[in-house]
Design a protein around this motif. Sequence first.
Motif, PDB file in Angstrom:
ATOM      1  N   GLU A  60       8.855 -29.437   8.858  1.00 19.51           N
ATOM      2  CA  GLU A  60       8.204 -28.095   8.799  1.00 19.51           C
ATOM      3  C   GLU A  60       7.505 -27.207   7.164  1.00 19.51           C
ATOM      4  O   GLU A  60       6.508 -26.918   7.701  1.00 19.51           O
ATOM      5  CB  GLU A  60       8.763 -27.194   9.341  1.00 19.51           C
ATOM      6  N   ARG A  61       8.615 -27.570   6.970  1.00 21.74           N
ATOM      7  CA  ARG A  61       8.272 -27.139   5.575  1.00 21.74           C
ATOM      8  C   ARG A  61       7.145 -27.437   4.477  1.00 21.74           C
ATOM      9  O   ARG A  61       6.643 -26.832   3.571  1.00 21.74           O
ATOM     10  CB  ARG A  61       9.432 -26.949   4.086  1.00 21.74           C
ATOM     11  N   ILE A  62       6.825 -28.696   4.852  1.00 20.55           N
ATOM     12  CA  ILE A  62       5.645 -29.378   4.143  1.00 20.55           C
ATOM     13  C   ILE A  62       4.709 -28.904   5.211  1.00 20.55           C
ATOM     14  O   ILE A  62       3.863 -28.690   4.203  1.00 20.55           O
ATOM     15  CB  ILE A  62       5.692 -31.005   4.458  1.00 20.55           C
ATOM     16  N   VAL A  63       4.494 -29.214   5.972  1.00 14.62           N
ATOM     17  CA  VAL A  63       3.060 -28.290   7.001  1.00 14.62           C
ATOM     18  C   VAL A  63       2.681 -27.277   6.496  1.00 14.62           C
ATOM     19  O   VAL A  63       1.353 -26.394   5.934  1.00 14.62           O
ATOM     20  CB  VAL A  63       3.756 -28.329   8.820  1.00 14.62           C
ATOM     21  N   ARG A  64       4.347 -25.734   6.234  1.00 12.70           N
ATOM     22  CA  ARG A  64       3.762 -24.697   5.485  1.00 12.70           C
ATOM     23  C   ARG A  64       3.254 -24.544   4.207  1.00 12.70           C
ATOM     24  O   ARG A  64       2.418 -24.018   4.103  1.00 12.70           O
ATOM     25  CB  ARG A  64       5.170 -24.094   5.900  1.00 12.70           C
ATOM     26  N   HIS A  65       4.066 -25.270   3.731  1.00 14.94           N
ATOM     27  CA  HIS A  65       4.094 -24.977   2.177  1.00 14.94           C
ATOM     28  C   HIS A  65       3.185 -26.113   1.407  1.00 14.94           C
ATOM     29  O   HIS A  65       2.877 -25.984  -0.096  1.00 14.94           O
ATOM     30  CB  HIS A  65       5.511 -25.046   1.568  1.00 14.94           C
ATOM     31  N   GLY A  66       3.115 -27.509   2.460  1.00 18.26           N
ATOM     32  CA  GLY A  66       2.806 -28.284   0.957  1.00 18.26           C
ATOM     33  C   GLY A  66       1.253 -28.752   1.064  1.00 18.26           C
ATOM     34  O   GLY A  66       0.601 -27.934   2.026  1.00 18.26           O
ATOM     35  N   ASP A  67       0.753 -29.202   0.057  1.00 16.33           N
ATOM     36  CA  ASP A  67      -0.333 -28.890   0.188  1.00 16.33           C
ATOM     37  C   ASP A  67      -0.967 -30.670  -0.018  1.00 16.33           C
ATOM     38  O   ASP A  67      -1.602 -30.900   1.622  1.00 16.33           O
ATOM     39  CB  ASP A  67      -0.988 -28.580  -0.998  1.00 16.33           C
ATOM     40  N   ARG A  68      -0.966 -31.814  -0.698  1.00 19.28           N
ATOM     41  CA  ARG A  68      -1.229 -33.211  -0.824  1.00 19.28           C
ATOM     42  C   ARG A  68      -0.305 -33.903   0.228  1.00 19.28           C
ATOM     43  O   ARG A  68      -0.296 -35.328   0.067  1.00 19.28           O
ATOM     44  CB  ARG A  68      -1.531 -33.562  -2.691  1.00 19.28           C
ATOM     45  N   ALA A  69       0.899 -33.484   0.337  1.00 23.70           N
ATOM     46  CA  ALA A  69       2.383 -34.328   0.327  1.00 23.70           C
ATOM     47  C   ALA A  69       2.405 -34.172   2.218  1.00 23.70           C
ATOM     48  O   ALA A  69       3.039 -34.482   3.034  1.00 23.70           O
ATOM     49  CB  ALA A  69       3.276 -33.526   0.265  1.00 23.70           C
ATOM     50  N   ARG A  70       1.509 -33.785   3.059  1.00 19.01           N
ATOM     51  CA  ARG A  70       1.374 -32.915   4.363  1.00 19.01           C
ATOM     52  C   ARG A  70       1.700 -34.844   4.994  1.00 19.01           C
ATOM     53  O   ARG A  70       1.458 -34.748   6.416  1.00 19.01           O
ATOM     54  CB  ARG A  70      -0.225 -32.703   4.910  1.00 19.01           C
ATOM     55  N   ARG A  71       0.906 -35.827   4.136  1.00 18.15           N
ATOM     56  CA  ARG A  71       1.362 -36.844   5.504  1.00 18.15           C
ATOM     57  C   ARG A  71       2.474 -38.084   5.293  1.00 18.15           C
ATOM     58  O   ARG A  71       2.787 -38.813   5.929  1.00 18.15           O
ATOM     59  CB  ARG A  71      -0.033 -38.159   5.295  1.00 18.15           C
ATOM     60  N   VAL A  72       3.496 -37.450   4.524  1.00 17.49           N
ATOM     61  CA  VAL A  72       4.084 -37.877   3.838  1.00 17.49           C
ATOM     62  C   VAL A  72       5.531 -37.193   5.868  1.00 17.49           C
ATOM     63  O   VAL A  72       5.358 -36.506   5.749  1.00 17.49           O
ATOM     64  CB  VAL A  72       5.187 -37.534   2.575  1.00 17.49           C
ATOM     65  N   ARG A  73       6.443 -38.190   5.334  1.00 25.57           N
ATOM     66  CA  ARG A  73       7.126 -38.780   6.810  1.00 25.57           C
ATOM     67  C   ARG A  73       8.826 -38.690   6.688  1.00 25.57           C
ATOM     68  O   ARG A  73       9.143 -39.675   5.350  1.00 25.57           O
ATOM     69  CB  ARG A  73       6.811 -40.096   7.642  1.00 25.57           C
ATOM     70  N   ALA A  74       9.272 -37.417   6.847  1.00 28.31           N
ATOM     71  CA  ALA A  74      11.144 -37.591   6.496  1.00 28.31           C
ATOM     72  C   ALA A  74      11.276 -38.445   7.787  1.00 28.31           C
ATOM     73  O   ALA A  74      11.319 -38.528   9.328  1.00 28.31           O
ATOM     74  CB  ALA A  74      11.729 -35.986   7.116  1.00 28.31           C
TER      75      ALA A  74
END
Length: 634
Positions: A78-92
């Motif tokens: 959720e933090r990646i979706v809100r504040h990430g840009d290029r890393a949106r497809r990174v999976r935890a």
Amino acid sequence: MNDVYLDSPPLTEEQRAVVEQPWDARVLVTAGAGAGKTHTLVRRLDALCDHENQEEALEASEILVLTFSRAAARELRERIVRHGDRARRVRAQTFDAWAYGVLSRAHPDGDWKGAGFDERITAAAHAVEKGALEIGDAAPPAHVVIDEVQDLLGARRELVETLLDRYQDSCGFTVVGDAAQSVYGFQIADPRERADEINRFFDWLRCSYPDDLVELRLTGNFRATTPEARVALAHGPRLQQLTDPEEAGTLYEELRELLLEPVNAMGDLDDEFTLAGLRDSTDTCAILTRDNGEALVVSELLHAHDVEHRLRRPLEERPVPHWVAELLRRTEATGLTEDRFRSLLTEISLPFRPDVSVLWTTLRRVARGPGRNVIDLDRLRRAVADGRFPDEAADPETARIVVSTVHRAKGLEFDRVIVLTPPAVAELRKRHKGELDLPAEARALYVAMTRARHDLYYMAPPELPQFRRTGKQGGGRRYIGGWRSYDRFGIVVEAGDVCRDDPPNHDGDAVATQAYLLEHVGAGQPVVLRKRHDLPMGESQSPPYALTHEGREIGEVSRRFREELYQVQKVNRTWEPWWPDEIHGPRIDTLETVTGSTAAGANVGLGDRGVWIVPRITGVGRFRRADNDEEQGA
């Protein structure tokens, strides 16, 4: 600055040093409680994927992110979706989910769903060592990111060491941890092995990468906003190297005295002023307990006083949300487009508002259809059946008030934290005799006291029943006993106690029962286990028990429950077990999707996909006679 970061806190110099390390760096970050670890990791992932500013930027698929719990994976996503840009497809992913994927690739015919957690982790380590990450078109990660590495113990530590060792010439890593918050040592039974495990991964890193390990520290605190919430932080550095029991006892008592300041006192859970404060406050609040027995009893008391809350489940439990069964049953199509997916989801009652775009992307990854934007529903069903349902798509355990053990709350934060009064060292020694792990006790108390953003309180623990366990080593089912060895007053119910082999079927109408579950059954509601008849279902089983909600049958207990109730009631070889007429006290945890035979579903009108909804229950069940409210004992 990119627009995506406008509502994100600026990086400190310490955080920036972590974020700007090259992709092939080996980075160990020591970060205290509330130091902004997740924020730093999100920006680190974005930097790793920055093709504009980094000559050899990585693709999202080249980065492996491992977490200890679904909650941690969800928060990072959720933090990646809100504040990430290029890393949106990174999976935890959780360790268990990733290990399952490794095993499915290396041994596709293996029955890994039925294997235990440690068994899967150990098998995955062996598979990685033998090249499982290089099978077919697969490729090993170029960078590994892991949070909370102080809790890498036993099999999980060996898995990570195997991974990093095999690909040490081609893989960078960023690992974050705080030895002061290492609280999972209790999972290792042998005290000597447990002591050896503390800080062992940190030592392994320093020995394995003596020349190029980059060690950085995050020393700030962005969680605690009041002096009360910051009161324990200064003890973190001492806890990081703590091994001596005497020093640990001294530090534990210092923390305890800080917590037990009169200004932090809160009334008992039968005090109306305290209860009114819990009901009326809009702040998030956690009541933290030493163990699950205390958590169960606190939850009982809150329910008795109509205080809405959620009892946090064990981290390893991974129920598939109920809407998945409805999604699969509401269409006969083999695939779903995004528009049809969105349309079906609006027809299903959901306990929260998901980000449908993220949910769609997550499900499409695990069940990609033949088209570019299609979910294959047969693949989705198999993912549920095989235990591969993605962690990010699970329902969050959201509630304003949470009751949790300290261990299950690690990594979380709340506006207000109430810690049950910790016993003094002398009392701990009396309770645990020769098995007391004082360094672990001190770290657990520190973790509890550092979850608060604003307010930190303490409260006297409730009076507990005599919890016991079956089995010679005390590793079986928990039950309520008494001072006499043959006393039996109740049983602790667990996930898996409701039958999944066949759909719940009230009065022969499974379709109506599914509708009733969706419309009338919710988390926290009471249920009763009612004996169907006196005839045991097998030589070492109890009679069958129906699960009832407001008098209506919504399920039946599982074979495992019948076998373990038998173990509880079979006091000794010559003892004739007796069976309570009713078991009162369990509550609904959630509704979950389960899979069974297609015939079992089709025969009762639930379609031919072999999926349906069952209730998952939790709590303490107390034995009763059907004709009165008296607790029934042996």
